[in-house]
Design an enzyme around this catalytic site. Structure first.
Site, PDB file in Angstrom:
ATOM      1  N   TRP A  36       0.849  -1.205   0.000  1.00 14.88           N
ATOM      2  CA  TRP A  36       0.000   0.000   0.000  1.00 14.88           C
ATOM      3  C   TRP A  36       0.879   1.248   0.000  1.00 14.88           C
ATOM      4  CZ3 TRP A  36      -5.188   0.333   3.071  1.00 14.88           C
ATOM      5  CH2 TRP A  36      -6.009  -0.760   2.722  1.00 14.88           C
ATOM      6  N   ASP A  72       4.330   0.813  17.325  1.00 18.79           N
ATOM      7  CA  ASP A  72       3.031   0.222  17.650  1.00 18.79           C
ATOM      8  C   ASP A  72       1.995   1.337  17.697  1.00 18.79           C
ATOM      9  OD1 ASP A  72       0.778  -0.868  18.853  1.00 18.79           O
ATOM     10  OD2 ASP A  72       1.924  -2.058  20.295  1.00 18.79           O
ATOM     11  N   ASP A  93      -4.510  -0.537   7.252  1.00 20.77           N
ATOM     12  CA  ASP A  93      -4.726  -1.938   6.864  1.00 20.77           C
ATOM     13  C   ASP A  93      -4.295  -2.818   8.034  1.00 20.77           C
ATOM     14  OD1 ASP A  93      -5.478  -3.993   5.094  1.00 20.77           O
ATOM     15  OD2 ASP A  93      -3.503  -4.118   4.165  1.00 20.77           O
ATOM     16  N   LYS A 133      -9.401  -0.831   7.939  1.00 22.46           N
ATOM     17  CA  LYS A 133      -9.812  -2.243   7.873  1.00 22.46           C
ATOM     18  C   LYS A 133     -10.390  -2.687   9.199  1.00 22.46           C
ATOM     19  CE  LYS A 133      -6.780  -5.840   7.283  1.00 22.46           C
ATOM     20  NZ  LYS A 133      -5.979  -6.572   6.276  1.00 22.46           N
TER      21      LYS A 133
HETATM   22  N1  SAM Z   1      -1.090  -2.845   3.729  1.00 24.09           N
HETATM   23  C1  SAM Z   1       0.059  -3.764   3.865  1.00 24.09           C
HETATM   24  C2  SAM Z   1       0.670  -3.983   2.503  1.00 24.09           C
HETATM   25  O1  SAM Z   1       0.013  -3.671   1.508  1.00 24.09           O
HETATM   26  O2  SAM Z   1       1.805  -4.451   2.416  1.00 24.09           O
HETATM   27  C3  SAM Z   1      -0.371  -5.063   4.512  1.00 24.09           C
HETATM   28  C4  SAM Z   1      -0.756  -4.902   5.973  1.00 24.09           C
HETATM   29  S1  SAM Z   1      -0.963  -6.418   6.842  1.00 24.09           S
HETATM   30  C5  SAM Z   1      -2.498  -7.005   6.229  1.00 24.09           C
HETATM   31  C6  SAM Z   1      -1.365  -5.887   8.482  1.00 24.09           C
HETATM   32  C7  SAM Z   1      -0.227  -5.239   9.221  1.00 24.09           C
HETATM   33  O3  SAM Z   1      -0.715  -4.617  10.413  1.00 24.09           O
HETATM   34  C8  SAM Z   1       0.876  -6.208   9.666  1.00 24.09           C
HETATM   35  O4  SAM Z   1       2.073  -5.919   9.000  1.00 24.09           O
HETATM   36  C9  SAM Z   1       0.984  -5.957  11.171  1.00 24.09           C
HETATM   37  O5  SAM Z   1       2.324  -5.974  11.659  1.00 24.09           O
HETATM   38  C10 SAM Z   1       0.379  -4.559  11.299  1.00 24.09           C
HETATM   39  N2  SAM Z   1      -0.054  -4.218  12.663  1.00 24.09           N
HETATM   40  C11 SAM Z   1      -0.822  -4.966  13.488  1.00 24.09           C
HETATM   41  N3  SAM Z   1      -0.973  -4.361  14.679  1.00 24.09           N
HETATM   42  C12 SAM Z   1      -0.271  -3.186  14.608  1.00 24.09           C
HETATM   43  C13 SAM Z   1      -0.013  -2.133  15.531  1.00 24.09           C
HETATM   44  N4  SAM Z   1      -0.504  -2.175  16.781  1.00 24.09           N
HETATM   45  N5  SAM Z   1       0.741  -1.085  15.130  1.00 24.09           N
HETATM   46  C14 SAM Z   1       1.259  -1.063  13.873  1.00 24.09           C
HETATM   47  N6  SAM Z   1       1.057  -2.045  12.968  1.00 24.09           N
HETATM   48  C15 SAM Z   1       0.308  -3.098  13.321  1.00 24.09           C
END
Ligand code: SAM
Length: 185
Positions: A36, A72, A93, A133
């Site tokens: 993205w 985070d 996402d 999302k």
């Molecule tokens: N949009 C990305 C792409 O196109 O490459 C894919 C995203 S993937 C479906 C979901 C992401 O959310 C993961 O990489 C995960 O590490 C991240 N995530 C989950 N909890 C999070 C948090 N508390 N803070 C930051 N990122 C987080």
């Protein structure tokens, strides 16, 4: 090429909502592995600015208009995400690591969505847009109601290519309102 197939989701949302344009400022939460972020950076071009954040590093190099840090989103304050604020577009996402317990996963997804919405409510320009999302579940109406407080337009998009077994959906807010009602983080 794009490191994740999930790029088609943002592409479809972008085409349906006319989200990203040259020169825009964009925040991308949950950006790894980076599809993205790469797509958005290309759409905003060299005069745009993009900040991408994730718990994990990206698998892709981004052009100079884009920057990334590991963090985070549930712990970072709004100021830490404000590098290019006010933003035209905030993307999330973010998704939890799925545990197999659908209700626990939904609750965690709701928490991530609400945090992203609070960030958007704080850092978007008036008229700006938000894409978040969320896993479908009993909290979905709550999320939609909260989003409508901040945006004139609201819609739900489940991209065409989304796997049938997946229960994720994107709530889109357009036309960030001028009033500053608070969304608790
Ligand atoms: N949009 C990305 C792409 O196109 O490459 C894919 C995203 S993937 C479906 C979901 C992401 O959310 C993961 O990489 C995960 O590490 C991240 N995530 C989950 N909890 C999070 C948090 N508390 N803070 C930051 N990122 C987080």
């Amino acid at each position: 090429g794009f490191p994740a197939r999930s790029v088609y989701k943002l592409e479809e949302i972008d085409h349906r909502v006319r989200l990203l344009r040259s020169g825009m400022r964009v925040l991308d939460l949950g950006a790894a592995p980076g599809s993205w972020a790469l797509y958005a950076a290309q759409k905003i071009g060299p005069n745009g600015k993009l900040l991408a954040v994730d718990l994990k590093p990206l698998d892709v190099g981004l052009p100079p208009q884009a920057s990334f840090f590991v963090g985070d989103a549930l712990e970072l304050g709004n100021e830490a995400l404000a590098l290019h604020a006010p933003y035209d577009v905030v993307l999330s996402d973010m998704a939890p690591n799925t545990s197999g317990n659908r209700f626990a996963d939904q609750a965690r997804s709701f928490e991530l969505f609400m945090r992203a919405l609070a960030v958007a409510a704080n850092l978007l320009k008036v008229g700006g847009a938000f894409v978040g999302k969320i896993f479908m579940g009993e909290d979905l109406p709550v999320a939609r109601t909260e989003l409508r407080k901040h945006f004139a337009g609201e819609r739900l998009i489940r991209p065409e290519g989304t796997r049938t077994v997946s229960y994720e959906v994107f709530i889109i807010g357009t036309g960030r309102r001028a009033e500053t009602s608070e969304t608790p983080a």
